[in-house]
Scaffold this motif. Structure first.
Motif, mmCIF file in Angstrom:
data_model
loop_
_atom_site.group_PDB
_atom_site.id
_atom_site.type_symbol
_atom_site.label_atom_id
_atom_site.label_comp_id
_atom_site.label_asym_id
_atom_site.label_seq_id
_atom_site.Cartn_x
_atom_site.Cartn_y
_atom_site.Cartn_z
ATOM 1 N N THR A 65 0.734 -1.356 0.126
ATOM 2 C CA THR A 65 -0.036 0.100 0.000
ATOM 3 C C THR A 65 0.926 1.061 0.005
ATOM 4 O O THR A 65 1.810 1.322 0.505
ATOM 5 C CB THR A 65 -0.975 0.193 1.400
ATOM 6 O OG1 THR A 65 -0.003 0.203 2.426
ATOM 7 C CG2 THR A 65 -1.759 -1.109 1.404
ATOM 8 N N THR A 66 0.259 2.427 -0.697
ATOM 9 C CA THR A 66 1.168 3.509 -0.588
ATOM 10 C C THR A 66 0.482 4.666 0.456
ATOM 11 O O THR A 66 0.733 5.981 0.430
ATOM 12 C CB THR A 66 1.331 4.208 -2.022
ATOM 13 O OG1 THR A 66 -0.172 4.158 -2.363
ATOM 14 C CG2 THR A 66 2.092 3.380 -2.809
ATOM 15 N N ASN A 67 -0.807 4.324 0.974
ATOM 16 C CA ASN A 67 -1.262 5.163 2.006
ATOM 17 C C ASN A 67 -1.830 4.543 3.107
ATOM 18 O O ASN A 67 -2.301 3.393 3.138
ATOM 19 C CB ASN A 67 -2.296 6.028 1.323
ATOM 20 C CG ASN A 67 -3.639 5.310 1.058
ATOM 21 O OD1 ASN A 67 -4.522 5.151 2.057
ATOM 22 N ND2 ASN A 67 -3.782 4.859 -0.215
ATOM 23 N N MET B 13 5.703 4.680 9.732
ATOM 24 C CA MET B 13 6.494 4.449 8.279
ATOM 25 C C MET B 13 5.871 5.611 7.361
ATOM 26 O O MET B 13 6.576 6.174 6.664
ATOM 27 C CB MET B 13 6.329 3.109 7.740
ATOM 28 C CG MET B 13 7.056 2.147 8.502
ATOM 29 S SD MET B 13 7.185 0.473 7.613
ATOM 30 C CE MET B 13 7.909 -0.449 8.884
ATOM 31 N N PHE B 14 4.517 5.803 7.398
ATOM 32 C CA PHE B 14 3.922 6.919 6.708
ATOM 33 C C PHE B 14 4.297 8.221 7.086
ATOM 34 O O PHE B 14 4.099 9.142 6.253
ATOM 35 C CB PHE B 14 2.383 6.806 6.360
ATOM 36 C CG PHE B 14 2.208 5.468 5.512
ATOM 37 C CD1 PHE B 14 2.452 5.494 4.184
ATOM 38 C CD2 PHE B 14 1.544 4.543 5.757
ATOM 39 C CE1 PHE B 14 2.219 4.553 3.132
ATOM 40 C CE2 PHE B 14 1.397 3.220 5.097
ATOM 41 C CZ PHE B 14 1.619 3.316 3.614
ATOM 42 N N GLU B 15 4.650 8.403 8.459
ATOM 43 C CA GLU B 15 4.919 9.727 8.724
ATOM 44 C C GLU B 15 6.546 10.100 8.367
ATOM 45 O O GLU B 15 7.372 10.972 8.935
ATOM 46 C CB GLU B 15 4.715 9.690 10.173
ATOM 47 C CG GLU B 15 3.309 10.221 10.599
ATOM 48 C CD GLU B 15 2.848 9.877 11.826
ATOM 49 O OE1 GLU B 15 3.573 9.739 12.662
ATOM 50 O OE2 GLU B 15 1.628 10.062 12.245
ATOM 51 N N GLY B 16 7.002 8.773 7.748
ATOM 52 C CA GLY B 16 8.491 9.096 7.361
ATOM 53 C C GLY B 16 9.593 8.807 8.491
ATOM 54 O O GLY B 16 10.625 8.936 8.344
ATOM 55 N N GLY C 220 9.620 4.309 3.448
ATOM 56 C CA GLY C 220 8.568 3.910 3.966
ATOM 57 C C GLY C 220 7.428 4.569 3.256
ATOM 58 O O GLY C 220 6.014 4.598 3.707
ATOM 59 N N ALA C 221 7.567 5.237 2.170
ATOM 60 C CA ALA C 221 6.512 5.864 1.278
ATOM 61 C C ALA C 221 5.427 4.841 0.801
ATOM 62 O O ALA C 221 4.346 5.040 0.583
ATOM 63 C CB ALA C 221 7.110 6.743 0.034
ATOM 64 N N GLU C 222 6.107 3.646 0.822
ATOM 65 C CA GLU C 222 5.104 2.774 0.407
ATOM 66 C C GLU C 222 5.592 1.422 1.728
ATOM 67 O O GLU C 222 6.731 1.356 2.128
ATOM 68 C CB GLU C 222 5.740 1.774 -1.014
ATOM 69 C CG GLU C 222 4.783 0.850 -1.410
ATOM 70 C CD GLU C 222 4.724 0.406 -2.824
ATOM 71 O OE1 GLU C 222 5.369 1.194 -3.639
ATOM 72 O OE2 GLU C 222 4.328 -0.787 -3.033
ATOM 73 N N VAL C 223 4.404 0.744 1.926
ATOM 74 C CA VAL C 223 4.495 -0.436 3.148
ATOM 75 C C VAL C 223 3.928 -1.599 2.507
ATOM 76 O O VAL C 223 3.050 -1.721 1.726
ATOM 77 C CB VAL C 223 3.762 0.346 4.400
ATOM 78 C CG1 VAL C 223 3.529 -0.904 5.263
ATOM 79 C CG2 VAL C 223 4.327 1.610 4.889
ATOM 80 N N VAL C 224 4.799 -2.670 2.997
ATOM 81 C CA VAL C 224 4.004 -4.050 2.482
ATOM 82 C C VAL C 224 4.025 -4.716 3.906
ATOM 83 O O VAL C 224 4.260 -4.502 4.979
ATOM 84 C CB VAL C 224 5.330 -4.738 1.980
ATOM 85 C CG1 VAL C 224 4.798 -6.384 1.843
ATOM 86 C CG2 VAL C 224 5.938 -4.437 0.631
#
Ligand code: AMP
Ligand code: GLY
Length: 422
Positions: free
Chosen positions: A119-121, A165-168, A174-178
């Protein structure tokens, strides 16, 4: 060669034994590598400068040690300038550069691996999380110096990891997460060398990633390793080649992204068979040290044949049937803030027949050897089994005077336990 760690010292040591190697340079190198190669300073981000250096010094082959320049496309730039290189192009190096890339490839090629969602968000990630059992594994997609994996034991921890991760928390990685299903079993590493078409197995190993004895505490780059890994039986190795390595190489080639170099597969040996945890596009550190300790064939010839796409023309590499084990001596404070500058003495006394000390984070200051990094020395020994290799490696460790250093005293415990049981 490019790189400066224990992995590169082991490669340099082996390359220097090749009859075809007249001279080689390493950038930036380290004092151990300096015994075998001329150390120079090149900016690996400046591809044109590296190409110019190769032209000026009539370099026949470039060996790229670490992953960052590969993921950045240095091998590809060199190839475009007609320079032979050991290491994959940018697109196939995505096997290490993007966990999502590897997972999608596994899905397309039917390679056994943990179930996943990319996912990217954040809101999609949190929604997807509900489909997974606990524990669950949350991974930053990109390169995060081996720190981008969180095994969440509760849903709250998983949510926190996703938010971080999405907060950087891991930067762009971490712009994309698995999100991945948690696999259980024993971990082992399998190496293969490929020129994009031909694939040859290149040994097995197991490492210890946690800093503390009994495999506890924070993750590190690796506190020790041994090879072979007898848990990877001949039958399992064949299964790994057939179900994981070959389909990977063939799929990448068929999709126009042939992989050339070493493929390092991190495996989980589950009840239903080996599953791929991750790929690396380079040798492991410290796994490379134990592989090189055992390699009996001409490394330069193997690397050159790989770079030329002629791996089918050389005989299978031979390895010493004995075991090799390496103990990492790290600077106190590693992995968070290693103490720099600690004195290191008595290496010559510690190094005997069948024992080799590879330098990682060392430096020479006023002619004296000091610590200059987290992992500092890799004390490596051969033995008839893992137990004997372990005894010899620790005997060498005990000869070394490195007051501001430490090491785990239980490297190889799993295998030593198994050897004791028979
Ligand atoms: P990686 O950076 O992908 O190798 O992950 C680092 C470590 O996390 C691995 O060596 C495993 O110990 C653990 N790990 C990664 N993925 C999984 C998974 N799906 N199930 C269980 N453990 C995992
Ligand atoms: N020792 C693990 C690695 O090199 O990734």
């Amino acid at each position: 060669m490019l790189g400066s760690g224990g992995r590169e010292h082991a490669l340099a040591w082996k390359l220097a034994q090749s009859p075809s190697v007249e001279k080689f340079y390493t950038s930036p190198g380290n004092p151990g590598i300096g015994h075998h190669a001329e150390c120079v300073k090149l900016d690996v981000l400046d591809h044109a400068a590296v190409i110019q250096f190769c032209g000026r010094n009539r370099i026949d082959l470039v060996v790229v040690g670490p992953e960052a320049p590969l993921v950045d496309g240095l091998a590809e730039s060199l190839r475009s300038a007609d320079i032979l290189v050991f290491g994959p192009d940018k697109a196939p190096a995505q096997l290490e550069g993007s966990k999502g890339f590897t997972k999608d490839l596994c899905a397309r090629a039917n390679i056994p691996t943990a179930g996943y969602v990319r996912t990217t968000n954040q809101s999609d990630a949190l929604a997807a999380l509900e489909k997974f059992a606990i524990p669950v594994v949350i991974k930053a997609d990109g390169l995060a110096a081996g720190k981008g994996v969180i095994i969440a034991e509760t849903r709250a921890q998983a949510e926190e990891a996703i938010e971080m991760m999405f907060e950087g928390g891991f930067g762009d990685a971490g712009a994309e997460v698995v999100i991945e299903e948690f696999l259980t079993g024993e971990e082992a590493s399998f190496f293969a060398i490929t020129d994009g078409k031909n694939v040859i197995p290149f040994g097995t190993a197991q490492d210890h990633k946690r800093v503390g004895e009994g495999d506890i505490g924070p993750n590190t780059g690796g506190m020790g390793a041994y090879s072979p890994a007898p848990v990877l039986t001949t039958a399992l190795q064949k299964q790994v080649m057939d179900e994981i390595i070959r389909p990977t190489v063939d799929t990448l080639a068929a999709e126009g992204k042939p992989y050339s170099g070493v493929l390092f597969a991190g495996l989980m040996l589950t009840e239903t068979g080996p599953q791929l945890i991750e790929y690396n596009a380079r040798f492991g550190d410290p796994e490379c040290q134990v592989l090189m300790m055992r390699l009996q064939s001409d490394l330069a010839a193997i690397m050159l044949a790989t770079a030329k796409g002629q791996l089918g023309q050389i005989s299978a590499p031979e390895f010493d049937t004995r075991s090799a084990l390496t103990v990492v001596m790290a600077a106190k404070g590693y992995p968070s803030t290693p103490e720099k500058g600690g004195k290191i003495q008595n290496l010559a006394r510690a190094e005997r027949e069948g024992t080799k000390i590879f330098h990682a984070g060392t430096a020479e200051v006023d002619g004296k050897l000091v610590a200059n990094g987290g992992r500092v020395l890799n004390v490596t020994a051969l033995g008839h089994n893992t137990t004997e290799a372990q005894t010899k490696a620790y005997a060498a460790v005990d000869q070394i005077d490195f007051e501001s250093g430490f090491c785990r005293r239980d490297i190889g415990w799993r295998e030593v336990g198994r050897e004791r049981a028979v």
